[in-house]
Enzyme design. Structure first.
Site, PDB file in Angstrom:
ATOM      1  N   ARG B  53       0.370   4.476   9.959  1.00 44.90           N
ATOM      2  CA  ARG B  53      -0.380   5.497   9.213  1.00 44.90           C
ATOM      3  C   ARG B  53      -0.594   4.872   7.860  1.00 44.90           C
ATOM      4  O   ARG B  53       0.072   5.148   6.994  1.00 44.90           O
ATOM      5  CB  ARG B  53       0.201   6.576   9.110  1.00 44.90           C
ATOM      6  CG  ARG B  53       0.434   7.332  10.796  1.00 44.90           C
ATOM      7  CD  ARG B  53       1.168   8.680  10.299  1.00 44.90           C
ATOM      8  NE  ARG B  53       1.599   8.937  11.667  1.00 44.90           N
ATOM      9  CZ  ARG B  53       2.600   9.619  11.868  1.00 44.90           C
ATOM     10  NH1 ARG B  53       3.460   9.981  10.821  1.00 44.90           N
ATOM     11  NH2 ARG B  53       2.957  10.269  13.017  1.00 44.90           N
ATOM     12  N   ASP B  55      -1.839   4.181   4.090  1.00 41.00           N
ATOM     13  CA  ASP B  55      -2.180   5.408   3.242  1.00 41.00           C
ATOM     14  C   ASP B  55      -3.393   5.159   2.614  1.00 41.00           C
ATOM     15  O   ASP B  55      -4.393   4.077   2.794  1.00 41.00           O
ATOM     16  CB  ASP B  55      -1.351   5.119   2.003  1.00 41.00           C
ATOM     17  CG  ASP B  55       0.050   6.063   2.185  1.00 41.00           C
ATOM     18  OD1 ASP B  55       0.059   7.049   2.475  1.00 41.00           O
ATOM     19  OD2 ASP B  55       1.103   5.446   1.429  1.00 41.00           O
ATOM     20  N   ARG B 201       5.401  -1.216  -0.717  1.00 39.81           N
ATOM     21  CA  ARG B 201       5.125  -1.131  -1.911  1.00 39.81           C
ATOM     22  C   ARG B 201       6.142  -0.963  -2.845  1.00 39.81           C
ATOM     23  O   ARG B 201       6.081  -1.396  -3.990  1.00 39.81           O
ATOM     24  CB  ARG B 201       3.929   0.152  -2.046  1.00 39.81           C
ATOM     25  CG  ARG B 201       2.691  -0.198  -1.333  1.00 39.81           C
ATOM     26  CD  ARG B 201       2.035   0.909  -1.117  1.00 39.81           C
ATOM     27  NE  ARG B 201       1.613   1.745  -2.362  1.00 39.81           N
ATOM     28  CZ  ARG B 201       0.949   3.024  -2.406  1.00 39.81           C
ATOM     29  NH1 ARG B 201       0.740   3.577  -1.586  1.00 39.81           N
ATOM     30  NH2 ARG B 201       0.868   3.542  -3.515  1.00 39.81           N
TER      31      ARG B 201
END
Lengths: 248, 248
Positions: B53, B55, B201
């Site tokens: 999924r 972002d 990240r």
């Protein structure tokens, strides 16, 4: 004191109507963006001279411009910072240097290098679509390299000039014509003392014809000799083209 | 007959609010674009399952999805052509394969590889700005490589999970943590059996802190052991991240 400043400029040409100012048209160009930024810093009208008049949609990694100004207020070492803080994200100053008063970005240029980038794969990559031309058909790269070698040297390249161009002298010298291929990325780099209108894009279209087997590589010589635009290939689209370097 | 089709998908996430459908929000997601395209081809509602999924703003070179359909009308070898002719330019189907009925893009995945791309240069390149994070400060790459090696193996990576995530089991295995640097391009590739919310990240932000000398490379071990999000670095921006590959 009159200063003459040389700027090395990179830009993403996607959203611009080319380099050159188009007065009264309302179309945004790279030249206008640079001039309005410089004029803000100088608090007076500054005009720039560009080395190459890149077309709408064409990019640059190393365009060169210069401008002259009396009482220019920004120290040369800080110009790129001052300008980059004002410029949009798709235009950047890579370097600023003070040069002698005779320096002229266009007339002083000894050589320019253009790069044409092709994504050679059946399916286009969304992450390359803005900067690469998509060629899904099978290209014979070795044959294209042989044809590219025939571009080297001094020739009348009239066959690679778009109709309607006003330049009379169509003789140019190509110093380097290199094709590199790391699948699926195919790069064509041309270094020459000057380029005619759309010359790199028409050469790319012609080399693709050769890679596709529509034209033999030996015919490159005949096409050049013919001086006939109709014998060359189509003009490849602008978004694959980038002005890589200008040498002085 | 019920078919189960696996699609390998690339996309430029710039203009999407992530992969996952967000019903009733009016925000466009990759899942919705894929489902509406498949539904047009099938002339009925098709739902897809995505491996990762991603972002808002995150890209993919090798996202994998699957969908099941009775009486699916397009031959498998033609699905990518049929879909690519309908999809927008920033989403592309790279491959379509028929798989066994048990195949589930998310639960069957054995490993995922993410790439984080950094443009490490004082001035950002306009031609890289959409897909690279700009780090203008000097990074010590060798030190970053030492720290990255400490990520390898099975650990509780709670420190690299964004606050508010609901996942209880925060233990994951990292198989590969590789930093390559060809100036000015710095790439971080992480392959693991799974990733927590924003994990890549936050790892990138932590490695940048180490490269900048704010944190020592040895502290990477302490940060992981602490399970404390506050000790890790900031969450690097989404546009540098890409889901490169999903393995089954």
């Amino acid at each position: 004191m009159l200063k003459n400043i040389k700027l090395t400029v990179a830009y993403d040409g996607t959203n611009y109507h080319g380099f050159q100012e188009q007065r009264g048209t309302g179309l945004i160009t790279i030249q206008e963006v640079l001039e309005s930024t410089l004029s803000r810093l100088a608090r007076k009208r500054i005009q720039v001279i560009g080395a190459g008049r890149t077309d709408a949609g064409v990019h640059a990694q190393g365009q060169v411009v210069n401008f002259r100004s009396e009482n220019w207020p920004v120290p040369t070492a800080k110009i790129h910072l001052a300008m980059n803080s004002l410029l949009p994200d798709d235009v950047a100053i890579l370097k600023a240097e003070e040069v002698e008063s005779e320096f002229h970005a266009r007339f002083s240029a000894k050589a320019k290098t253009y790069r044409y980038s092709i994504y050679h794969h059946p399916v286009m990559s969304p992450l390359h679509r803005l900067y690469y031309y998509h060629e899904p058909r099978k290209l014979d790269i070795d044959i294209m390299k042989k044809a590219a070698a025939l571009l080297l040297g001094t020739h009348d390249f009239k066959c690679f000039q778009s109709q309607g161009a006003t330049v009379k002298d169509t003789i140019r010298t190509i110093y380097r014509a290199e094709i590199t291929y790391e699948p699926p990325i195919l790069l064509l780099e041309l270094k020459g003392n000057g380029f005619l209108y759309n010359m790199v894009r028409i050469i790319t279209g012609t080399l693709c014809n050769i890679g596709l087997g529509r034209t033999t590589w030996q015919q490159m010589e005949e096409i050049i000799k013919s001086k006939n635009r109709a014998l060359a290939g189509v003009t490849a689209p602008p978004h694959g083209l980038s002005l890589k370097e200008v040498e002085y």
